[in-house]
Design an enzyme around this catalytic site. Structure first.
Site, PDB file in Angstrom:
ATOM      1  N   ARG A   1       0.829  -1.187   0.180  1.00 49.74           N
ATOM      2  CA  ARG A   1       0.227   0.238  -0.302  1.00 49.74           C
ATOM      3  C   ARG A   1       1.056   1.196   0.057  1.00 49.74           C
ATOM      4  O   ARG A   1       0.320   2.235  -0.003  1.00 49.74           O
ATOM      5  CB  ARG A   1      -1.153  -0.313   1.639  1.00 49.74           C
ATOM      6  CG  ARG A   1      -2.117  -1.178   1.305  1.00 49.74           C
ATOM      7  CD  ARG A   1      -2.523  -1.306   1.901  1.00 49.74           C
ATOM      8  NE  ARG A   1      -4.638  -1.701   1.787  1.00 49.74           N
ATOM      9  CZ  ARG A   1      -4.100  -2.715   2.740  1.00 49.74           C
ATOM     10  NH1 ARG A   1      -3.506  -2.573   3.748  1.00 49.74           N
ATOM     11  NH2 ARG A   1      -5.238  -3.898   2.892  1.00 49.74           N
TER      12      ARG A   1
ATOM     13  N   LYS B   1       2.896  12.019 -11.138  1.00 50.60           N
ATOM     14  CA  LYS B   1       2.444  10.676 -11.983  1.00 50.60           C
ATOM     15  C   LYS B   1       3.141   9.247 -13.096  1.00 50.60           C
ATOM     16  O   LYS B   1       3.889   9.395 -13.100  1.00 50.60           O
ATOM     17  CB  LYS B   1       2.074  11.433 -13.502  1.00 50.60           C
ATOM     18  CG  LYS B   1       0.919  12.357 -13.789  1.00 50.60           C
ATOM     19  CD  LYS B   1       0.470  13.463 -15.300  1.00 50.60           C
ATOM     20  CE  LYS B   1      -1.019  13.446 -14.934  1.00 50.60           C
ATOM     21  NZ  LYS B   1      -1.212  13.987 -16.739  1.00 50.60           N
TER      22      LYS B   1
ATOM     23  N   GLU C   1       9.851  17.612 -24.980  1.00 48.94           N
ATOM     24  CA  GLU C   1       9.059  17.902 -23.707  1.00 48.94           C
ATOM     25  C   GLU C   1      10.071  19.147 -23.102  1.00 48.94           C
ATOM     26  O   GLU C   1       9.424  19.759 -22.440  1.00 48.94           O
ATOM     27  CB  GLU C   1       9.539  16.992 -22.399  1.00 48.94           C
ATOM     28  CG  GLU C   1       8.828  15.670 -23.076  1.00 48.94           C
ATOM     29  CD  GLU C   1       7.308  15.392 -22.906  1.00 48.94           C
ATOM     30  OE1 GLU C   1       6.655  16.590 -22.463  1.00 48.94           O
ATOM     31  OE2 GLU C   1       6.490  14.473 -22.488  1.00 48.94           O
TER      32      GLU C   1
ATOM     33  N   LYS D   1       8.122  22.802 -14.530  1.00 49.22           N
ATOM     34  CA  LYS D   1       6.742  21.775 -13.954  1.00 49.22           C
ATOM     35  C   LYS D   1       6.917  21.713 -12.571  1.00 49.22           C
ATOM     36  O   LYS D   1       5.060  21.661 -12.014  1.00 49.22           O
ATOM     37  CB  LYS D   1       7.345  20.596 -13.852  1.00 49.22           C
ATOM     38  CG  LYS D   1       6.217  19.234 -13.691  1.00 49.22           C
ATOM     39  CD  LYS D   1       6.805  18.241 -15.142  1.00 49.22           C
ATOM     40  CE  LYS D   1       5.440  17.159 -14.476  1.00 49.22           C
ATOM     41  NZ  LYS D   1       5.540  15.510 -16.019  1.00 49.22           N
TER      42      LYS D   1
ATOM     43  N   GLU E   1      -4.083  17.599 -11.206  1.00 47.43           N
ATOM     44  CA  GLU E   1      -4.655  18.142 -12.726  1.00 47.43           C
ATOM     45  C   GLU E   1      -6.171  17.984 -12.273  1.00 47.43           C
ATOM     46  O   GLU E   1      -6.845  17.729 -13.357  1.00 47.43           O
ATOM     47  CB  GLU E   1      -4.375  16.603 -13.567  1.00 47.43           C
ATOM     48  CG  GLU E   1      -4.612  17.056 -15.211  1.00 47.43           C
ATOM     49  CD  GLU E   1      -4.222  16.183 -15.876  1.00 47.43           C
ATOM     50  OE1 GLU E   1      -2.982  15.402 -16.093  1.00 47.43           O
ATOM     51  OE2 GLU E   1      -4.600  15.635 -16.733  1.00 47.43           O
TER      52      GLU E   1
ATOM     53  N   ARG F   1      -2.570  21.758 -14.507  1.00 52.64           N
ATOM     54  CA  ARG F   1      -1.641  20.884 -14.747  1.00 52.64           C
ATOM     55  C   ARG F   1      -1.887  20.211 -15.792  1.00 52.64           C
ATOM     56  O   ARG F   1      -1.127  19.899 -17.122  1.00 52.64           O
ATOM     57  CB  ARG F   1      -1.429  19.552 -13.080  1.00 52.64           C
ATOM     58  CG  ARG F   1      -0.331  18.494 -14.077  1.00 52.64           C
ATOM     59  CD  ARG F   1      -0.745  18.131 -13.130  1.00 52.64           C
ATOM     60  NE  ARG F   1       0.844  17.024 -13.495  1.00 52.64           N
ATOM     61  CZ  ARG F   1       1.004  15.986 -12.363  1.00 52.64           C
ATOM     62  NH1 ARG F   1       0.883  15.781 -11.435  1.00 52.64           N
ATOM     63  NH2 ARG F   1       1.924  15.151 -13.045  1.00 52.64           N
TER      64      ARG F   1
ATOM     65  N   ASN G   1      -0.151  18.814 -20.476  1.00 55.61           N
ATOM     66  CA  ASN G   1      -0.012  17.801 -21.462  1.00 55.61           C
ATOM     67  C   ASN G   1      -0.142  18.481 -23.158  1.00 55.61           C
ATOM     68  O   ASN G   1      -0.931  17.678 -23.994  1.00 55.61           O
ATOM     69  CB  ASN G   1      -1.975  17.223 -21.636  1.00 55.61           C
ATOM     70  CG  ASN G   1      -2.092  15.609 -20.920  1.00 55.61           C
ATOM     71  OD1 ASN G   1      -2.348  15.090 -21.642  1.00 55.61           O
ATOM     72  ND2 ASN G   1      -0.930  15.402 -20.365  1.00 55.61           N
TER      73      ASN G   1
ATOM     74  N   HIS H   1      -0.223  16.633 -26.095  1.00 51.96           N
ATOM     75  CA  HIS H   1      -0.414  14.858 -25.863  1.00 51.96           C
ATOM     76  C   HIS H   1      -1.636  14.149 -26.395  1.00 51.96           C
ATOM     77  O   HIS H   1      -1.835  12.817 -26.317  1.00 51.96           O
ATOM     78  CB  HIS H   1      -0.909  14.830 -23.784  1.00 51.96           C
ATOM     79  CG  HIS H   1       1.102  14.584 -24.066  1.00 51.96           C
ATOM     80  ND1 HIS H   1       2.338  15.633 -24.400  1.00 51.96           N
ATOM     81  CD2 HIS H   1       2.165  14.010 -23.412  1.00 51.96           C
ATOM     82  CE1 HIS H   1       3.205  15.901 -23.126  1.00 51.96           C
ATOM     83  NE2 HIS H   1       3.456  14.385 -22.982  1.00 51.96           N
TER      84      HIS H   1
ATOM     85  N   HIS I   1      -0.645  10.480 -27.589  1.00 51.14           N
ATOM     86  CA  HIS I   1      -1.490   9.553 -26.783  1.00 51.14           C
ATOM     87  C   HIS I   1      -2.302   8.749 -27.949  1.00 51.14           C
ATOM     88  O   HIS I   1      -1.534   7.056 -28.084  1.00 51.14           O
ATOM     89  CB  HIS I   1      -2.168   9.287 -25.581  1.00 51.14           C
ATOM     90  CG  HIS I   1      -0.834   9.751 -24.552  1.00 51.14           C
ATOM     91  ND1 HIS I   1      -1.273  10.428 -23.364  1.00 51.14           N
ATOM     92  CD2 HIS I   1       0.239  10.097 -24.232  1.00 51.14           C
ATOM     93  CE1 HIS I   1       0.029  10.477 -22.581  1.00 51.14           C
ATOM     94  NE2 HIS I   1       0.615  10.835 -23.345  1.00 51.14           N
TER      95      HIS I   1
ATOM     96  N   HIS J   1       7.961   8.360 -27.355  1.00 52.75           N
ATOM     97  CA  HIS J   1       6.784   8.953 -26.893  1.00 52.75           C
ATOM     98  C   HIS J   1       7.254  10.446 -27.442  1.00 52.75           C
ATOM     99  O   HIS J   1       5.948  11.394 -27.313  1.00 52.75           O
ATOM    100  CB  HIS J   1       6.830   9.185 -25.596  1.00 52.75           C
ATOM    101  CG  HIS J   1       5.962  10.700 -23.962  1.00 52.75           C
ATOM    102  ND1 HIS J   1       4.451  10.348 -24.692  1.00 52.75           N
ATOM    103  CD2 HIS J   1       6.424  11.479 -23.794  1.00 52.75           C
ATOM    104  CE1 HIS J   1       4.320  11.354 -24.194  1.00 52.75           C
ATOM    105  NE2 HIS J   1       4.649  11.860 -23.482  1.00 52.75           N
TER     106      HIS J   1
END
Ligand SMILES: NC(=O)c1ccc[n+]([C@@H]2O[C@H](COP(=O)([O-])OP(=O)(O)OC[C@H]3O[C@@H](n4cnc5c(N)ncnc54)[C@H](O)[C@@H]3O)[C@@H](O)[C@H]2O)c1
Ligand SMILES: O=C(O)C(=O)C[C@@H](O)[C@H](O)[C@H](O)COP(=O)(O)O
Ligand SMILES: [Zn+2]
Length: 383
Positions: free
Chosen positions: A131, A153, A195, A236, A246, A250, A254, A257, A261, A276
């Site tokens: 956990r 993330k 990026e 960032k 997000e 935030r 993206n 993206h 994606h 990517h």
């Protein structure tokens, strides 16, 4: 924007100011023994699992392990295959079991030594193992140093789409040792650069100007590389500190993206076809041309973005996806699983100009389909 000259052995610290989960990003050359010393101080008596991939392990794990040994820290190395396909259910369960077999306990620590693939996979395993155990990011690609190691993330891909299974789990420390990038291939370096330039396009036009002049020096190394990593991490860290999960701006991170994606999914996460950063480069150019088509952004700015990506040697059109990008309908269908979708309607990051990006909710799928059809019809001609 000028590049500050660093002093020898200089280290830049960028704090990520999250209440209860604050951590530092340390940027500079030859930081691995510093990392081991910080880990020894942060978790006295803990043992660590160093998760890396088959390419990075032989290159950089021995140096890190020697530093851990010097600090008296016990360690196990766990190696995963390189490439985007490793962000899978299968590799995730294998990694969790390897961490359990190594008896990594709640007070121990997991180190992600690698690019964004190792970082995202390892961070997700750390988020759920017993956990939640602490993890440290030691990113070894430009992309991971400027983006994926920061912000928490973590996750894996599904056949349904990119990063659809995951968790927010912040690292306890990020060590961006820029000397580790000396062994990176030119292709991966350039992919990571997409990026970097993204931060200029989001809200820092002076940084975009600087990138246009200095991009080749970032790749060559020296002060420009450390400067680019530091500017990116500061940008960032600021966004993550004000919107960790997000819920608001935030999503600006993206930019490009939604397109990227979809392309990664349609190329089956096959790193030999598209990685990517390359998908993001195409996505950035498309986001600006889409903004131009919607009458939001000037053609000059959209062209300037594509020209810069072309100059660097990054792709900027759908025609440059090896093996083809798919049809407009397939691309838009893949976008339907984007995490920014609200009640089935697409959200895009659009731009009014370079450094003037914004979140646009409620973009009609028909508009996107028509735009992509037009892009595909250009058929390799200059935009
Ligand atoms: N979590 C986030 O916020 C975030 C942000 C951006 C991207 N990402 C994710 O990051 C992933 C891409 O990361 P990436 O571009 O680092 O790819 P990657 O991890 O696949 O690394 C690229 C390649 O470079 C090799 N490599 C890594 N470091 C090296 C080094 N120092 N020397 C030689 N070879 C080296 C790797 O073995 C791999 O083959 C994607 O899955 C993307 O979704 C996540
Ligand atoms: O950190 C973020 O937030 C980003 O969006 C950074 C992106 O570069 C990165 O690719 C991220 O993994 C995408 O997130 P996702 O939530 O769209 O999967
Ligand atoms: Zn990204």
């Amino acid at each position: 924007m000028t590049t500050p000259a660093p002093s020898a052995g200089a280290r830049i610290t960028v704090p990520v100011a999250l209440e209860g989960r604050a951590y530092d990003i340390q940027i500079g050359r030859h930081q691995l023994c510093e990392a081991a010393a910080l880990i020894a101080a942060m978790a006295p008596g803990a043992k660590v699992a160093v998760v890396t991939d088959e390419r990075v392990g032989p290159l950089h794990a021995p140096a890190l392990e020697a530093c851990l040994q010097q600090e008296g820290i016990g360690f196990t190395r766990i190696t995963v295959p390189p490439g985007e396909a490793t962000k899978s259910y299968a590799q995730f369960t294998t990694l969790c079991d390897a961490l359990l077999a190594a008896k990594i306990e709640r007070d121990d620590l997991v180190i992600a030594l690698g690019g964004g693939v190792v970082g995202d996979l390892t961070g997700f395993a750390a988020a759920v193992l017993r956990r939640g155990v602490r993890f440290v990011q030691i990113p070894t690609t430009l992309l991971a140093q400027v983006d994926s190691s920061v912000g928490g993330k973590t996750g894996i891909n599904s056949g349904h789409g990119k990063n659809l299974i995951g968790a927010f789990h912040q690292p306890a420390l990020v060590i961006a040792d820029t000397a580790l990038l000396d062994t990176l291939s030119e292709r991966e370096f350039k992919a990571g650069y997409a990026e970097v330039v993204k931060y200029g396009l989001i809200d820092d036009p002076a940084f975009f100007d600087w990138c246009e002049v200095n991009w080749s020096r970032i790749i060559a190394g020296g002060p420009e590389r450390d400067h680019a990593v530091a500017v990116s991490c500061r940008a960032k860290a600021a966004i993550v500190a004000r919107d960790e999960r997000e819920e608001g701006d935030r999503a600006l991170l993206n930019l490009g993206h939604t397109f990227a994606h979809a392309l990664e999914r349609l190329t089956n996460y096959d790193s030999t076809r598209l990685v990517h950063g390359e998908a993001v480069a195409i996505g950035l150019a498309l986001a600006f041309r889409f903004s131009q088509r919607l009458g939001l952004c000037s053609g000059q700015d959209a062209t300037r973005v594509a020209r810069h990506l072309d100059a660097v040697g990054l792709p900027s059109t759908l025609q440059q996806v090896p093996g083809g990008a798919g049809t407009a309908q397939e691309i838009v269908a893949a976008m339907g699983q984007d995490k920014k979708v609200r009640r089935g309607v697409l959200t895009f990051i659009l731009a009014r100009g370079i450094g003037q990006s914004f979140i646009a909710h409620g973009v009609a799928a028909e508009e996107v389909t028509a735009f992509i059809e037009a892009e595909l019809a250009v058929n390799g001609q200059a935009h």
